[in-house]
Design an enzyme around this catalytic site. Structure first.
Site, PDB file in Angstrom:
ATOM      1  N   TYR A  82       0.841  -1.200   0.000  1.00  0.00           N
ATOM      2  CA  TYR A  82       0.000   0.000   0.000  1.00  0.00           C
ATOM      3  C   TYR A  82       0.880   1.254   0.000  1.00  0.00           C
ATOM      4  O   TYR A  82       0.396   2.350   0.234  1.00  0.00           O
ATOM      5  CB  TYR A  82      -0.909   0.020   1.232  1.00  0.00           C
ATOM      6  CG  TYR A  82      -1.984  -1.041   1.237  1.00  0.00           C
ATOM      7  CD1 TYR A  82      -3.008  -1.031   0.290  1.00  0.00           C
ATOM      8  CD2 TYR A  82      -2.000  -2.046   2.203  1.00  0.00           C
ATOM      9  CE1 TYR A  82      -3.999  -1.995   0.304  1.00  0.00           C
ATOM     10  CE2 TYR A  82      -2.992  -3.014   2.220  1.00  0.00           C
ATOM     11  CZ  TYR A  82      -3.987  -2.982   1.267  1.00  0.00           C
ATOM     12  OH  TYR A  82      -4.975  -3.931   1.280  1.00  0.00           O
ATOM     13  N   TYR A  96     -10.571   0.278   0.351  1.00  0.00           N
ATOM     14  CA  TYR A  96     -10.411   0.799   1.712  1.00  0.00           C
ATOM     15  C   TYR A  96      -9.049   1.429   1.920  1.00  0.00           C
ATOM     16  O   TYR A  96      -8.850   2.153   2.891  1.00  0.00           O
ATOM     17  CB  TYR A  96     -10.669  -0.313   2.746  1.00  0.00           C
ATOM     18  CG  TYR A  96      -9.465  -1.109   3.198  1.00  0.00           C
ATOM     19  CD1 TYR A  96      -8.849  -2.028   2.362  1.00  0.00           C
ATOM     20  CD2 TYR A  96      -8.943  -0.950   4.472  1.00  0.00           C
ATOM     21  CE1 TYR A  96      -7.750  -2.757   2.786  1.00  0.00           C
ATOM     22  CE2 TYR A  96      -7.835  -1.678   4.904  1.00  0.00           C
ATOM     23  CZ  TYR A  96      -7.245  -2.578   4.054  1.00  0.00           C
ATOM     24  OH  TYR A  96      -6.149  -3.292   4.473  1.00  0.00           O
ATOM     25  N   ARG A  97      -8.112   1.207   0.994  1.00  0.00           N
ATOM     26  CA  ARG A  97      -6.714   1.577   1.221  1.00  0.00           C
ATOM     27  C   ARG A  97      -5.975   1.263  -0.066  1.00  0.00           C
ATOM     28  O   ARG A  97      -6.350   0.328  -0.774  1.00  0.00           O
ATOM     29  CB  ARG A  97      -6.212   0.683   2.347  1.00  0.00           C
ATOM     30  CG  ARG A  97      -4.855   0.919   2.897  1.00  0.00           C
ATOM     31  CD  ARG A  97      -4.680  -0.100   4.024  1.00  0.00           C
ATOM     32  NE  ARG A  97      -3.362  -0.065   4.588  1.00  0.00           N
ATOM     33  CZ  ARG A  97      -2.889  -1.011   5.400  1.00  0.00           C
ATOM     34  NH1 ARG A  97      -3.634  -2.055   5.720  1.00  0.00           N
ATOM     35  NH2 ARG A  97      -1.683  -0.923   5.895  1.00  0.00           N
TER      36      ARG A  97
END
Lengths: 119, 547
Positions: B92, B492-493
């Site tokens: 991420y 979400y990310r």
């Protein structure tokens, strides 16, 4: 999961269950061992849970031991190079994580231990 | 120096760094090429391309006071800065900034565990504290508290919570942002602010009550660029006495609908309070060798027929739901009994097997015997034991004969329902077939880690040598983001290279949310020095041309 189960069944025979440490004889080596245990062992210890050990098992097919501290072909500069540059899924490590003095101690610990493990 | 902050000459940049050097010491300023290499994102899909996001320098303050002074210098010179905690948000994002040329503020040296409260069950930590650090300190103190950790234990407790990372233990602790309580933040003007009860000098309940009084602003610092968080409280769980795992198997594809509906009810009552794991013996696990027939079947236009799906099962059960219950043996035995009764009511043909009862704490041998990467089984993270075992995924093995140089995650959230799983498997199978990408699994599978939702998460693998592969990976995820948004599913990310795209899909009311956040950003960071571009929020001077 069958394939995975088989994979790790094979691994169980290949990955050493223990690693031999030379007793650190100097303050520098004691420090190097602490750095090794914090930063390296989670991936490179003698354990099926250690991805670095698993990867090196399949890379070298028993030509060299897959556990870092049992290797006899690692010199300090090589260890430092991989720590600062990473390899495959292992990222590089910054000086705020492993400082230059820490890295010196770590490299000396791994290289010294390797020499003592030599037959 | 290989890259300058935008708008700075080399001389001007050196002059600013000299000012910063007087604060942190020359030793903690990194501009040499070999040092800047370590501030690259090792898992960047833009690796070695002109678009790769690169830092102009790294600066590592040791204290809040040093950080404040550094931020004041940055504000004076309008120097773009980008804070990292441990820089290990791999998959991420790593230690690299969103905006090339930013100076990375590396907070790894701020690594104190300021408090562990045994009776009120919390810790207060600085950004550089990793899950390994917090776990080791708890063990050293003989404390009877558990941490909840994500897969890689070297991540920052504080950074992971700000990223809205998730873990694997009890439902109350897996949402790490939800388990935070109280922040201390250095703002863009160098001021220090405390949130919640911490806004009161001498506050006695900063880590107990998250709200304080008046509007709640903590959320601005989560996946945000409104300040640099320097302290955070995190709730810890009192170590449970035991854990019981039970399996529920059903034979038809569409049994997933009542299976999940009943699971939801039992979780809402905390009869099931550990991480439920849904797997499919028919489709296989996440590191299964590719079977294109499965993907083809799931990709059938309008969804595969029940007949075709069941013929494919060849007698195997379609779904296995493994449920976990924490607590003393007598309590989990009673819960498991009740859980079986409840599932029988909606799925009379379901079969049950009680697999394992763990007495806690686990011995070293029991820890080593745990499953390594079989995501359907209890692993070290189930017991709050930090480790790095997950990196087996992508490392060299018979499953991955050509090891990757990292991966990025595609992580859309879908409703916690069987209908949504069926729909998502159809949609993503079709998309992956079109793009010809193998993601390490034959079917998109629901992860239950986020309470009350499913995460249809999968990795796309990267290479440092094959830049075309990375380009294709990025294009694939770009496409998946669009497809997901068309179905009302949002990520979400995500890694920096994907953040603008994803923020663009949260566009209700002609981007009302993003416009609101941008107005706040312009007010509290008028020169846009803090983490420009983080999660698609750019300061006003950099906004144009990015949409």
């Amino acid at each position: 999961m069958k394939q995975l189960t088989m994979t790790f069944f094979v691994l169980m025979g290949l990955v050493p269950a223990t690693e031999s440490f030379a007793d650190p004889s100097t303050e520098q080596l004691v420090h190097g061992k602490a750095i090794y245990e914090h930063w390296c062992a989670p991936c490179h210890a003698a354990s099926q849970h250690a991805p670095g050990t698993v990867a090196l098992t399949f890379k070298y097919k028993r030509e060299v031991p897959p556990v870092l501290v049992m290797r006899q072909d690692l010199d300090p500069d090589m260890i430092k190079y991989f720590a600062r540059n990473g390899v495959s899924i292992m990222p590089s490590f910054r000086k705020t994580e492993i400082s230059d003095p820490d890295l010196d101690a770590l490299a000396e610990f791994i290289a010294t231990n390797a020499k003592r493990s030599a037959p | 120096m290989t890259i300058m902050p935008p708008g700075f000459t080399e001389g001007a940049f050196r002059a600013v760094l000299a000012e910063i050097s007087a604060i942190v010491g020359q030793e903690w300023i990194f501009t040499a090429e070999e040092d800047l290499y370590t501030y690259r994102d090792s898992y960047s899909p833009l690796w070695d391309t002109p678009d790769e996001r690169l830092a102009s320098a790294g600066v590592a303050p040791a204290s809040v006071e040093e950080l404040q002074a550094v931020v004041k210098v940055a504000a004076k010179h309008r120097l773009p800065i980008y804070p990292i905690s441990t820089g290990k948000n791999l998959g991420y994002g790593g230690a690299a900034p969103n905006y090339s040329g930013s100076v990375v503020i590396d907070l790894k040296r701020m690594n104190r565990i300021l408090e562990i409260d045994e009776t009120r069950c919390f810790a207060l930590v600085e950004p550089g504290v990793s899950y390994f650090d917090l776990y080791n300190e708890i063990q050293k103190r003989g404390s009877n508290l558990w941490i909840d950790c994500p897969e890689p234990g070297w991540g920052s407790v504080l950074g992971n919570a700000l990223e809205r990372g998730i873990g694997y233990t009890h439902t109350n602790y897996r949402d790490h942002w939800g388990a935070h309580c109280g922040l201390e933040v250095v703002l863009a003007n160098g001021e220090v602010m405390r949130t919640g009860m911490g806004a009161m000098p001498g506050a006695q309940t900063w880590q107990d009550n998250p709200y304080g009084f008046g509007p709640l602003v903590d959320g601005l610092f989560s996946q945000g660029n409104f300040g640099i968080v320097t302290k955070m409280g995190i709730r810890l769980m009192a170590a449970p006495e035991g854990l019981r795992a039970g399996n529920i198997q059903v034979s038809r594809y569409r049994d997933i609908i009542p299976l999940v509906a009943k699971l939801n009810h039992l979780e809402s009552q905390t009869m099931i309070d550990g991480l439920p794991q849904i797997t499919s013996p028919v489709f296989g696990g996440i590191v299964e060798p590719p079977n294109p027939e499965i993907t083809k079947l799931l990709a059938t236009a309008g969804g595969a027929s029940d007949e075709a799906l069941e013929a494919f099962a060849n007698g195997k059960p379609y779904w296995n739901l493994r449920v976990l219950m924490y607590g003393p043996e007598t309590v989990t035995a009673a819960k498991w009994e009740y859980v079986q009764t409840q599932f029988r009511q909606v799925l009379p043909e379901a079969t049950f097997s009680e697999s394992t009862t763990y007495k806690l704490p686990l011995s070293a041998e029991a820890q080593e015997a745990l499953s390594i990467i079989d995501l359907a089984m209890e692993r070290k993270v189930t017991f709050g034991l930090p480790n790095l075992g997950i990196f087996l995924m992508g490392a060299r093995s018979p499953v991955f004969p050509t090891p990757s140089d990292g991966h990025i995650w595609f992580s859309p959230i879908i409703p916690r329902s069987g209908e949504a799983i069926i729909k998502a498997q159809n949609v993503f199978a079709k998309a992956l077939l079109e793009k010809g990408v193998f993601t390490g699994g034959n079917a998109a599978m629901p992860a239950s880690i986020i309470p009350r939702c499913f995460l249809m998460i999968f990795p796309v693998f990267l290479s440092h040598d094959d830049l075309e592969q990375n380009k294709h990976a990025l294009a694939t995820i770009d496409y998946l983001i669009e497809i997901a948004a068309q179905n009302g599913w949002g990520e979400y990310r995500a890694a920096p290279a994907l953040q603008d795209k994803i923020m663009g899909t949260y566009d209700f009311g002609e981007h009302a949310l993003r416009r609101f956040i941008e107005r706040l950003k312009d007010a509290v960071d008028p020169d846009g020095i803090l983490a420009a571009g983080r999660c698609g929020i750019w300061p006003k001077n950099l906004r144009e041309g990015r949409r």
